[in-house]
Design a protein around this motif. Structure first.
Motif: not given
Length: 385
Positions: A226-231, A79-87
């Protein structure tokens, strides 16, 4: 590590619902059970080893640990891997990978010292021939370089190196997950299948062997977590199907009979690649993958397991799971000492069992110490009178 924080909101009728906040302890409990089981299995030759679930199915605690790690990573980062904070997040993840690499080197060096010390103190030079130590002793210069470059691994010291590689790959996984989760699944599954079919695996420098846990194969289980928890975080849920539950139970039962009655000579390959029909741990054969997923499905969907593992944050198992890396390092070093003890006592099963029971107790004591240390470090300073 699994820290769930929710924001309140309204449903379609405009009715506000209170949303819980806090740490979900279930993954901590299961992670702790995996760590304790890994410790027991890493001291082979004592009675408790025969009680762990590797004796009743195709997979063992390593598969469960990696799946739980994927679930935890999905909760912590997806939930945190968003544009602007990925680096910034990528650098944080790679710093974790570096910590795992350092931990792997440290435990390997301590393992060498334990076995070399046992050989010197007890006059048992055969200890140098255990767990792949001899190539380093016979080719010291090359061996040290190979160990630092992850080109030589000691037995029972190969989980952290694989895990470090998974964290190096993690930013790419998170990016694909953010763009299109199905694309991430397809890429991961293809890499797993190609690694198994074409034997794509990191090789060792000092011999003709390769990594015991192939990261190109094990990443698939990590990604599934990862996919299960993201879902779930996106508002989805696991399907609660009596058919899936029945199939999972049946598969666990068949695998238990297969292991208990040693049906390994039964050939059901039908000419298919070994990664689909074999039982290889290095390349995470489909039989092992399905076993851990079936077990996880049952634990996740049967309510009684959820109730049993949803405990307070001060529960001893939660403390072990919360400090998983430190406890894993501690357990690995303790297990290496246990292996030396068993070897110098001519594999006395009673002594080994007593050692493992004491070691389990030390795991809890160490977790309590780490928890106390954390509380002391955040305590406010005393004011002068």
């Amino acid at each position: 590590m699994l820290q769930k924080t929710f924001e309140g909101g309204n449903d379609q009728r405009g009715v506000a619902h209170p949303v819980p906040t806090g740490r979900d302890t279930r993954l901590d409990v299961f992670r702790a059970l995996c760590l304790l089981t890994i410790f027991v299995n890493h001291v082979p030759g004592q009675y408790l080893e025969y009680l762990t679930h590797k004796n009743f199915g195709f997979s063992d605690s390593a598969e469960a640990f990696v799946l739980i790690s994927g679930l935890s990573v999905g909760a912590a980062y997806s939930g945190k891997f968003l544009a602007g904070g990925r680096l910034a997040l990528t650098l944080k993840i790679w710093r974790r990978a570096l910590a795992l690499y350092v931990a792997h080197i440290m435990t390997s060096v301590v393992t060498l010292a334990i076995f070399a010390g046992g050989a010197l103190y007890f006059g048992r030079q055969e200890l140098i021939g255990e767990i792949n130590i001899r190539p380093i002793v016979e080719q010291t210069e090359q061996g040290i370089v190979a160990m630092v470059l992850l080109g030589h691994q000691l037995g029972y010291n190969n989980i952290l190196s694989m895990y470090a590689v998974l964290f190096l790959l993690l930013p790419g996984f998170l990016w694909l997950n953010a763009v299109r989760p199905r694309l991430l699944f397809a890429f991961s599954a293809t890499l797993w299948l190609a690694a198994g079919c074409f034997k794509m695996v990191p090789y060792n420098f000092l011999d003709d062997g390769y990594w015991f846990l192939n990261p190109w194969s094990w990443q698939f289980l990590f990604v599934i977590g990862i996919l299960c928890m993201s879902h779930v975080r996106r508002g989805g849920s696991l399907p609660r199907s009596p058919w899936l539950l029945g199939i999972s139970v049946a598969y666990l039962a068949i695998s238990a009979f297969w292991v208990l009655f040693s049906w390994w000579n039964i050939d059901l390959s039908f000419g298919l690649p070994a990664v689909l029909t074999g039982f290889d741990k290095t390349f995470l054969s489909l039989t092992r993958l399905l076993h851990v997923l079936a077990l996880a499905y049952i634990l996740a969907t049967v309510p009684v397991f959820s109730r049993l593992t949803r405990v307070g944050s001060n529960h001893p198992l939660v403390m072990i799971g919360r400090h998983s890396l430190a406890v894993f390092i501690f357990g690995t070093i303790l297990a290496m000492a246990g292996q030396v003890l068993l070897l110098v006592t001519d594999r006395d099963r009673i002594i080994g069992t007593i050692f493992v029971i004491g070691g389990i107790g030390l795991h809890f004591a160490y977790a309590y110490y780490l928890e106390w240390l954390k509380e002391v470090s955040v305590a406010p300073p005393l004011k002068a009178a």
